[in-house]
Design a protein around this motif. Structure first.
Motif, mmCIF file in Angstrom:
data_model
loop_
_atom_site.group_PDB
_atom_site.id
_atom_site.type_symbol
_atom_site.label_atom_id
_atom_site.label_comp_id
_atom_site.label_asym_id
_atom_site.label_seq_id
_atom_site.Cartn_x
_atom_site.Cartn_y
_atom_site.Cartn_z
ATOM 1 N N ALA A 103 0.825 -1.210 0.000
ATOM 2 C CA ALA A 103 0.000 0.000 0.000
ATOM 3 C C ALA A 103 0.860 1.261 0.000
ATOM 4 O O ALA A 103 0.523 2.244 -0.669
ATOM 5 C CB ALA A 103 -0.933 -0.001 1.210
ATOM 6 N N PRO B 254 -10.937 -2.006 2.900
ATOM 7 C CA PRO B 254 -10.120 -0.795 2.856
ATOM 8 C C PRO B 254 -9.897 -0.203 4.251
ATOM 9 O O PRO B 254 -8.810 0.279 4.553
ATOM 10 C CB PRO B 254 -10.933 0.165 1.985
ATOM 11 C CG PRO B 254 -11.824 -0.710 1.178
ATOM 12 C CD PRO B 254 -12.108 -1.913 2.029
ATOM 13 N N ARG C 194 -8.785 -4.000 -2.303
ATOM 14 C CA ARG C 194 -9.642 -4.803 -3.191
ATOM 15 C C ARG C 194 -8.824 -5.905 -3.859
ATOM 16 O O ARG C 194 -9.262 -7.055 -3.929
ATOM 17 C CB ARG C 194 -10.291 -3.908 -4.248
ATOM 18 C CG ARG C 194 -11.347 -4.633 -5.056
ATOM 19 C CD ARG C 194 -12.054 -3.761 -6.099
ATOM 20 N NE ARG C 194 -12.339 -2.415 -5.660
ATOM 21 C CZ ARG C 194 -11.858 -1.306 -6.254
ATOM 22 N NH1 ARG C 194 -11.062 -1.402 -7.303
ATOM 23 N NH2 ARG C 194 -12.165 -0.112 -5.805
ATOM 24 N N ASP C 195 -7.625 -5.572 -4.315
ATOM 25 C CA ASP C 195 -6.752 -6.564 -4.957
ATOM 26 C C ASP C 195 -6.380 -7.692 -3.989
ATOM 27 O O ASP C 195 -6.235 -8.843 -4.397
ATOM 28 C CB ASP C 195 -5.470 -5.906 -5.475
ATOM 29 C CG ASP C 195 -5.731 -4.972 -6.650
ATOM 30 O OD1 ASP C 195 -6.824 -5.023 -7.235
ATOM 31 O OD2 ASP C 195 -4.815 -4.166 -6.964
ATOM 32 N N THR D 243 -7.685 1.802 -1.184
ATOM 33 C CA THR D 243 -8.904 1.068 -1.520
ATOM 34 C C THR D 243 -8.645 0.071 -2.648
ATOM 35 O O THR D 243 -9.098 -1.080 -2.584
ATOM 36 C CB THR D 243 -10.028 2.044 -1.924
ATOM 37 O OG1 THR D 243 -10.269 2.935 -0.836
ATOM 38 C CG2 THR D 243 -11.298 1.310 -2.287
ATOM 39 N N GLU D 244 -7.897 0.478 -3.657
ATOM 40 C CA GLU D 244 -7.585 -0.417 -4.774
ATOM 41 C C GLU D 244 -6.698 -1.580 -4.323
ATOM 42 O O GLU D 244 -6.931 -2.725 -4.707
ATOM 43 C CB GLU D 244 -6.908 0.359 -5.908
ATOM 44 C CG GLU D 244 -7.821 1.344 -6.595
ATOM 45 C CD GLU D 244 -7.077 2.272 -7.547
ATOM 46 O OE1 GLU D 244 -7.708 2.731 -8.504
ATOM 47 O OE2 GLU D 244 -5.874 2.544 -7.326
ATOM 48 N N VAL D 245 -5.694 -1.289 -3.512
ATOM 49 C CA VAL D 245 -4.805 -2.336 -2.996
ATOM 50 C C VAL D 245 -5.612 -3.309 -2.143
ATOM 51 O O VAL D 245 -5.466 -4.525 -2.271
ATOM 52 C CB VAL D 245 -3.630 -1.736 -2.188
ATOM 53 C CG1 VAL D 245 -2.822 -2.834 -1.508
ATOM 54 C CG2 VAL D 245 -2.735 -0.896 -3.095
ATOM 55 N N SER E 106 2.872 1.403 -3.592
ATOM 56 C CA SER E 106 2.092 1.320 -4.821
ATOM 57 C C SER E 106 1.599 2.687 -5.269
ATOM 58 O O SER E 106 1.411 3.602 -4.468
ATOM 59 C CB SER E 106 0.899 0.392 -4.594
ATOM 60 O OG SER E 106 0.084 0.356 -5.750
ATOM 61 N N GLU E 107 1.375 2.800 -6.550
ATOM 62 C CA GLU E 107 0.758 4.005 -7.119
ATOM 63 C C GLU E 107 -0.761 3.954 -6.925
ATOM 64 O O GLU E 107 -1.435 4.962 -7.109
ATOM 65 C CB GLU E 107 1.081 4.097 -8.616
ATOM 66 C CG GLU E 107 2.553 4.260 -8.927
ATOM 67 C CD GLU E 107 3.063 5.646 -8.582
ATOM 68 O OE1 GLU E 107 2.297 6.625 -8.727
ATOM 69 O OE2 GLU E 107 4.221 5.760 -8.147
ATOM 70 N N LYS E 108 -1.270 2.792 -6.528
ATOM 71 C CA LYS E 108 -2.709 2.625 -6.346
ATOM 72 C C LYS E 108 -3.150 3.214 -5.018
ATOM 73 O O LYS E 108 -2.348 3.396 -4.100
ATOM 74 C CB LYS E 108 -3.076 1.133 -6.364
ATOM 75 C CG LYS E 108 -2.823 0.434 -7.673
ATOM 76 C CD LYS E 108 -3.232 -1.020 -7.572
ATOM 77 C CE LYS E 108 -3.042 -1.749 -8.872
ATOM 78 N NZ LYS E 108 -3.482 -3.154 -8.769
ATOM 79 N N THR E 109 -4.447 3.469 -4.916
ATOM 80 C CA THR E 109 -5.004 3.935 -3.654
ATOM 81 C C THR E 109 -5.092 2.757 -2.684
ATOM 82 O O THR E 109 -5.031 1.592 -3.087
ATOM 83 C CB THR E 109 -6.412 4.522 -3.845
ATOM 84 O OG1 THR E 109 -7.296 3.467 -4.252
ATOM 85 C CG2 THR E 109 -6.417 5.651 -4.871
#
Length: 113
Positions: free
Chosen positions: A24, A42, A36-37, A32-34, A27-30
């Motif tokens: 988290a 979240p 979910r993955d 919430t996206e991490v 990562s460039e992801k939010t």
């Protein structure tokens, strides 16, 4: 990843949490996206990230580290458990042994009933 605690709740291992936090933060992801993955909530991942920052000394003043939280839990449990002295005193009073000069080992100078 996940160890079963009960039929309704899942607990993630410390290793999984550590890896999820590292992902988290890097990562460039939010978050919430991490989350979910990874298949976690979240809110849970945000909590892990927040606690990891506190453990590294990056949290707000007065925030408890994981080690401090564990110590607090241990001490609270200890306070809830009646001590040997308290159990012996309660037993002594209920059995009418008060005043017979019974010494309870480990209870210090007030260990006499």
């Amino acid at each position: 990843m996940v160890s079963k605690k009960s039929n309704t709740s899942k607990r993630c291992t410390a290793e999984f949490k550590r890896d999820a936090v590292a992902l988290a933060l890097s990562s460039e992801k939010t978050v919430t996206e991490v989350a979910r993955d990874l298949g976690v909530s979240p809110e849970g991942l945000r909590g892990w990230v927040k606690q990891a920052k506190i453990d590294r000394g990056e949290g707000p003043a007065g925030a408890l580290t994981t080690a401090e939280r564990e110590e607090l839990v241990r001490l609270r449990r200890k306070v809830r458990e009646p001590s040997t002295c308290a159990r012996a005193s309660a037993t002594g009073f209920s059995l009418g042994t008060r005043g017979l000069g019974v010494l309870i080992p480990g209870c210090g100078p007030l260990g006499w009933l």
